[in-house]
Motif scaffolding. Structure first.
Motif, short mmCIF file in Angstrom:
data_model
loop_
_atom_site.label_atom_id
_atom_site.label_comp_id
_atom_site.label_asym_id
_atom_site.label_seq_id
_atom_site.Cartn_x
_atom_site.Cartn_y
_atom_site.Cartn_z
N LEU A 186 0.83 -1.20 0.00
CA LEU A 186 0.00 0.00 0.00
C LEU A 186 0.86 1.25 0.00
N GLY A 187 1.90 1.25 0.82
CA GLY A 187 2.79 2.41 0.88
C GLY A 187 3.55 2.62 -0.42
N ILE A 188 4.01 1.51 -1.03
CA ILE A 188 4.71 1.62 -2.31
C ILE A 188 3.78 2.18 -3.38
N PHE A 189 2.53 1.71 -3.38
CA PHE A 189 1.58 2.21 -4.37
C PHE A 189 1.29 3.69 -4.15
N LEU B 294 -5.28 -3.45 12.01
CA LEU B 294 -5.94 -2.38 11.27
C LEU B 294 -5.30 -1.02 11.55
N ALA B 295 -4.83 -0.82 12.77
CA ALA B 295 -4.15 0.43 13.10
C ALA B 295 -2.74 0.47 12.54
N ALA B 296 -2.08 -0.70 12.49
CA ALA B 296 -0.69 -0.75 12.03
C ALA B 296 -0.57 -0.54 10.53
N THR B 297 -1.54 -1.04 9.77
CA THR B 297 -1.44 -1.00 8.31
C THR B 297 -1.28 0.41 7.74
N PRO B 298 -2.17 1.36 8.05
CA PRO B 298 -1.97 2.71 7.50
C PRO B 298 -0.73 3.41 8.05
N PHE B 299 -0.37 3.10 9.29
CA PHE B 299 0.82 3.68 9.89
C PHE B 299 2.06 3.24 9.11
N ILE B 300 2.15 1.94 8.86
CA ILE B 300 3.28 1.41 8.09
C ILE B 300 3.24 1.92 6.66
N ALA B 301 2.05 2.01 6.09
CA ALA B 301 1.92 2.47 4.70
C ALA B 301 2.50 3.88 4.54
N ARG B 302 2.22 4.78 5.45
CA ARG B 302 2.74 6.14 5.35
C ARG B 302 4.26 6.16 5.56
N ILE B 303 4.76 5.32 6.45
CA ILE B 303 6.20 5.24 6.66
C ILE B 303 6.90 4.72 5.40
N VAL B 304 6.32 3.69 4.80
CA VAL B 304 6.87 3.13 3.56
C VAL B 304 6.84 4.18 2.46
N GLU B 305 5.72 4.87 2.36
CA GLU B 305 5.59 5.91 1.33
C GLU B 305 6.69 6.97 1.48
N ALA B 306 6.91 7.42 2.72
CA ALA B 306 7.94 8.44 2.95
C ALA B 306 9.33 7.91 2.61
N ALA B 307 9.61 6.67 2.98
CA ALA B 307 10.93 6.09 2.71
C ALA B 307 11.17 5.94 1.22
N LEU C 138 15.57 0.56 1.96
CA LEU C 138 15.55 -0.47 3.01
C LEU C 138 15.93 0.04 4.40
N PRO C 139 16.99 0.83 4.56
CA PRO C 139 17.29 1.33 5.92
C PRO C 139 16.13 2.11 6.53
N GLY C 140 15.51 2.96 5.73
CA GLY C 140 14.36 3.72 6.21
C GLY C 140 13.17 2.82 6.52
N LEU C 141 13.00 1.79 5.71
CA LEU C 141 11.91 0.84 5.94
C LEU C 141 12.11 0.10 7.25
N VAL C 142 13.34 -0.32 7.51
CA VAL C 142 13.63 -1.04 8.76
C VAL C 142 13.34 -0.16 9.97
N LEU C 143 13.81 1.09 9.92
CA LEU C 143 13.55 2.01 11.03
C LEU C 143 12.05 2.30 11.17
N GLY C 144 11.36 2.41 10.04
CA GLY C 144 9.93 2.67 10.07
C GLY C 144 9.15 1.53 10.68
N ILE C 145 9.50 0.31 10.30
CA ILE C 145 8.81 -0.86 10.86
C ILE C 145 9.13 -1.00 12.34
N THR C 146 10.37 -0.65 12.72
CA THR C 146 10.72 -0.65 14.14
C THR C 146 9.84 0.32 14.91
#
Length: 226
Positions: free
Chosen positions: A39-42, A103-116, A148-156
């Motif tokens: 979702l974030g990549i899209f 459900l709460a984690a999905t949009p949170f992760i999506a925005r982090i992925v998008e930013a990364a 990937l580094p930003g994704l790892v920090l974002g998922i953390t």
């Protein structure tokens, strides 16, 4: 009073509740990542003039993501009780708590992925397009590795947020450390149990944060070597 901190009964409660919390957070983080990553990549590649241009879909998904993220977690938990019952067969317990947590984690992760992904040098994307790479190849071989580094920090960061939310879901019978703190620390007037819950949560957060930062540094060094 505080001598009970080391009693077998209290220790058993702490261990069991910690395992419940880890179970909830691990499953919710996995589901949130599996849903939030694509979702974030899209979202990062579907605006006007980008790899998967779909302006209307991008805007609709963006609104849904923003609406979900802006809803306080405790309200979200209560609001989706019928959906939780439909998915998990019950609205209480650790398995049921995974539904609102995911459900709460999905949009949170999506925005982090998008930013990364948006931080990746667009020159790399343009060079890949010039060499004939397809959009999917660019995502797989350029965007994800570079981000990937930003994704790892974002998922953390997402896992840390899930730990906080997992404690909150204990207020509505979700189990785990939050439930233990409320039932024993608050309702039964056992502040030593509440103290232990806080200490364990702090240890879990610090452990997750340290592991995430270490992994991100290793990934970053590996990318630099290449």
């Amino acid at each position: 009073m505080f001598s009970d901190l080391i009693s077998p009964a209290i220790l058993s409660l702490i261990v069991d509740s910690t395992l419940e919390t880890l179970y909830m957070v691990a499953i919710a983080a996995l589901i949130g990542t599996l849903a939030g990553l694509p979702l974030g990549i899209f979202l990062a590649t579907s605006a006007r003039g980008e790899l998967f241009e779909a302006v209307t879909v991008n805007r609709v998904l963006g609104l849904i993501v923003n609406a979900t993220r802006s809803t306080p977690f405790i309200i979200l938990v209560v609001a989706i009780i019928p959906f939780t019952r439909l998915v998990a067969g019950t609205s209480i317990g650790t398995t049921a708590a995974i539904v609102p947590l995911s459900l709460a984690a999905t949009p949170f992760i999506a925005r982090i992925v998008e930013a990364a992904v948006r931080e990746v040098d667009q020159g790399l994307v343009e060079a890949s397009l010039a060499m004939g790479a397809t959009p999917l190849q660019i995502v797989r071989k350029v965007l994800i590795p570079e981000a990937l580094p930003g994704l790892v920090l974002g998922i953390t960061l997402s896992v840390v947020s899930l730990l906080s939310n997992s404690a909150m879901v204990g207020a509505v019978g979700g189990g785990g450390l939050g439930d233990l703190g409320i039932r024993y620390g608050y309702q039964r007037f056992m502040p030593e149990v509440m103290l232990m819950v806080v200490v364990v949560l702090i240890i879990l957060v610090q452990t997750v944060q340290s592991l995430g930062e270490t992994l991100a540094k290793k990934v970053n060094r590996r990318l630099r070597r290449h």
